[in-house]
Motif scaffolding. Structure first.
Motif, mmCIF file in Angstrom:
data_model
loop_
_atom_site.group_PDB
_atom_site.id
_atom_site.type_symbol
_atom_site.label_atom_id
_atom_site.label_comp_id
_atom_site.label_asym_id
_atom_site.label_seq_id
_atom_site.Cartn_x
_atom_site.Cartn_y
_atom_site.Cartn_z
ATOM 1 N N GLY A 34 14.220 12.514 -14.345
ATOM 2 C CA GLY A 34 14.319 12.854 -12.938
ATOM 3 C C GLY A 34 15.606 12.340 -12.332
ATOM 4 N N LEU A 35 15.760 12.550 -11.051
ATOM 5 C CA LEU A 35 16.972 12.139 -10.363
ATOM 6 C C LEU A 35 17.091 10.625 -10.247
ATOM 7 C CD1 LEU A 35 17.020 14.770 -7.465
ATOM 8 C CD2 LEU A 35 18.305 14.826 -9.613
ATOM 9 N N LYS A 36 15.950 9.929 -10.273
ATOM 10 C CA LYS A 36 15.971 8.474 -10.106
ATOM 11 C C LYS A 36 15.908 7.700 -11.414
ATOM 12 C CE LYS A 36 13.784 8.728 -5.532
ATOM 13 N NZ LYS A 36 12.619 8.286 -4.711
ATOM 14 N N GLY A 37 15.611 8.386 -12.502
ATOM 15 C CA GLY A 37 15.535 7.686 -13.770
ATOM 16 C C GLY A 37 14.716 8.449 -14.793
ATOM 17 N N THR A 38 14.329 7.754 -15.856
ATOM 18 C CA THR A 38 13.590 8.362 -16.958
ATOM 19 C C THR A 38 12.313 7.576 -17.226
ATOM 20 O OG1 THR A 38 15.651 9.137 -17.980
ATOM 21 C CG2 THR A 38 13.708 9.024 -19.387
ATOM 22 N N PHE A 39 11.228 8.311 -17.426
ATOM 23 C CA PHE A 39 9.917 7.716 -17.680
ATOM 24 C C PHE A 39 9.498 8.077 -19.103
ATOM 25 C CE2 PHE A 39 5.142 7.949 -17.085
ATOM 26 C CZ PHE A 39 4.958 6.585 -17.002
ATOM 27 N N VAL A 40 9.259 7.074 -19.932
ATOM 28 C CA VAL A 40 8.869 7.282 -21.328
ATOM 29 C C VAL A 40 7.444 6.768 -21.513
ATOM 30 C CG1 VAL A 40 9.459 6.839 -23.731
ATOM 31 C CG2 VAL A 40 11.275 6.932 -22.007
ATOM 32 N N HIS A 41 6.574 7.617 -22.042
ATOM 33 C CA HIS A 41 5.173 7.213 -22.197
ATOM 34 C C HIS A 41 4.545 7.940 -23.381
ATOM 35 C CE1 HIS A 41 3.400 10.959 -20.340
ATOM 36 N NE2 HIS A 41 4.647 11.032 -19.919
ATOM 37 N N GLN A 42 3.304 7.589 -23.694
ATOM 38 C CA GLN A 42 2.551 8.211 -24.783
ATOM 39 C C GLN A 42 1.134 8.554 -24.313
ATOM 40 O OE1 GLN A 42 3.861 4.783 -27.379
ATOM 41 N NE2 GLN A 42 3.669 6.321 -28.981
ATOM 42 N N ALA A 43 1.052 9.171 -23.153
ATOM 43 C CA ALA A 43 -0.254 9.474 -22.571
ATOM 44 C C ALA A 43 -1.070 10.407 -23.463
ATOM 45 C CB ALA A 43 -0.066 10.093 -21.189
#
Length: 403
Positions: free
Chosen positions: A117-126
């Motif tokens: 996104g514009l504010k950063g990156t989200f890394v997950h394993q949902a």
């Protein structure tokens, strides 16, 4: 980018042979080896890329003030750059030379889900979390707020009822892979992993507690803020004689680049520490080693760091590291750990005292009560548009005390 063949690109001049992988030997020619005919690395180097000095799967290309970065994992390639033109040129060049499939913007890699996104990156394993909850019949279990109770004491439990070793190892293996984005379960999973050789009912109950915690927090992951400044720091802590079997201590370390958690570890020490000071000193040496590796790796990105702060909550361990004279309190410590002192004297690191309540690595050394656990885990909100409304607005980054 996904490569259709694992053995890649540009014919090489040298003769290179590869042994047949165990379990995949040819029935007709079990004693033969494969001759490597193509090599991706050779092609990239001829195209002007420079191989990373530490990480040999990292390649960088600078052209006209712009930079292109390529990372290779077997037959998968992640690439990007500071210029759309440079990125497009690389994609076209690779597609012409080899049989490849362009997968588009990075969203899924090796089981990791990535939301940019514009504010950063989200890394997950949902998705992976839901799958393993279903696989081990924990989807309808009662949620728990922490992965391990502070009253939990695990030992060999030789008088306890034995459980299915195959199932237990499968549960541990699944959870270990999840720790790639879930440092909050690192300590609990590693502790339970010690009992894979002869699992008992008490061990399985502890593992199920972790799954029940995942049921409560299936959507947590790591948040990397775009606006975070790039400064490197490390935290180290130790739980003296925490293992109930051999009385070895547990080292907990983590390293942050700006406010983003990029590396962490929870590991039982190889030898028995005779004091809390020794346990903390050994943990700090382990953290120092990782910091030096990261410092060298980041130099490939033209990021230079001076004296890197290493935050320790033991004034005694700091004193030992700063004192160049061996005395009765330190003469029994294995000499390999004294490189911490050497790098302090060289100015590579700066040992800084941090209050125990602000020690982020504490979460990797012992079970914590709910309040302390949540505070160190670092609850924050994420823009729902970033994650397309699929998950709740919460993430972990172990940065609550630094923002």
């Amino acid at each position: 980018m996904d490569v259709k063949s694992a053995f890649l690109n540009g014919f090489i001049e040298e003769e290179v042979y590869v042994r047949q992988p165990p379990g995949f030997e040819s029935a007709r020619f079990p004693d033969r080896v494969y001759k490597l005919r193509k090599a991706l690395y050779e092609f990239l180097l001829k195209s002007g890329f420079v191989m990373g000095s530490v990480d040999k799967t990292l390649f960088l290309l600078s052209r006209g003030g712009d930079t292109s970065i390529v990372r290779i994992y077997v037959d998968d390639i992640i690439f990007g750059g500071s210029s759309h033109a440079l990125v497009s040129s690389f994609a076209e060049q690779m597609s012409r030379e080899f049989e490849m499939s362009l997968m588009g913007e990075l969203q899924f890699f090796l089981g990791l889900q990535i939301k940019q996104g514009l504010k950063g990156t989200f890394v997950h394993q949902a998705k992976y979390t839901r799958n393993i909850l279903k696989k081990f019949n924990m989807g309808d279990s009662k949620p728990m707020t922490t992965p391990m109770s502070t009253n939990t004491v695990l030992d060999a439990d030789e008088d306890g009822e034995a459980v299915d070793q195959k199932e237990f190892r499968g549960m541990i293996g699944s959870l270990l892979y999840l720790t790639a984005t879930r440092p909050d379960i690192q300590f609990a999973v590693c502790l339970c992993a010690h009992y894979q050789a002869s699992p008992r009912t008490s061990h399985r109950q502890a593992v199920k507690r972790i799954f029940r915690y995942l049921k409560f927090t299936p959507e947590l992951g790591l948040w990397y803020s775009l606006g975070s400044s790039l400064f490197l720091r490390g935290f180290s802590d130790a739980d003296h004689a925490g293992c109930q079997i051999d009385r070895k201590s547990t080292s907990g370390t983590c390293q942050l680049l700006g406010t983003s958690l990029v590396s962490w570890s929870s590991r039982k020490q190889a030898s028995v520490s005779l004091s809390t000071t020794e346990a903390e000193y050994i943990a700090a040496a382990s953290c120092c080693s990782q910091i030096l590796w990261m410092k060298a790796t980041l130099s490939d990105f033209v990021l230079r760091f001076g004296k890197i702060p290493l935050l320790v909550d033991s004034t005694s361990a700091i004193s030992v590291a700063k004192n160049p004279v061996l005395h009765s309190r330190t003469k029994h410590i294995d000499v390999r750990f004294h490189f911490l002192r050497d790098h302090y004297e060289k100015g590579d690191i700066d040992l800084v005292h941090v209050a125990s309540g602000n020690q982020l690595a504490d979460i990797f050394t012992k079970p914590l009560e709910f309040g302390a656990f949540v505070r160190l885990r670092g609850w924050r909100c994420v823009d729902n548009a970033l994650i397309k409304g699929e998950i709740e607005s919460q993430w972990i980054g172990l940065i609550a005390l630094l923002v």
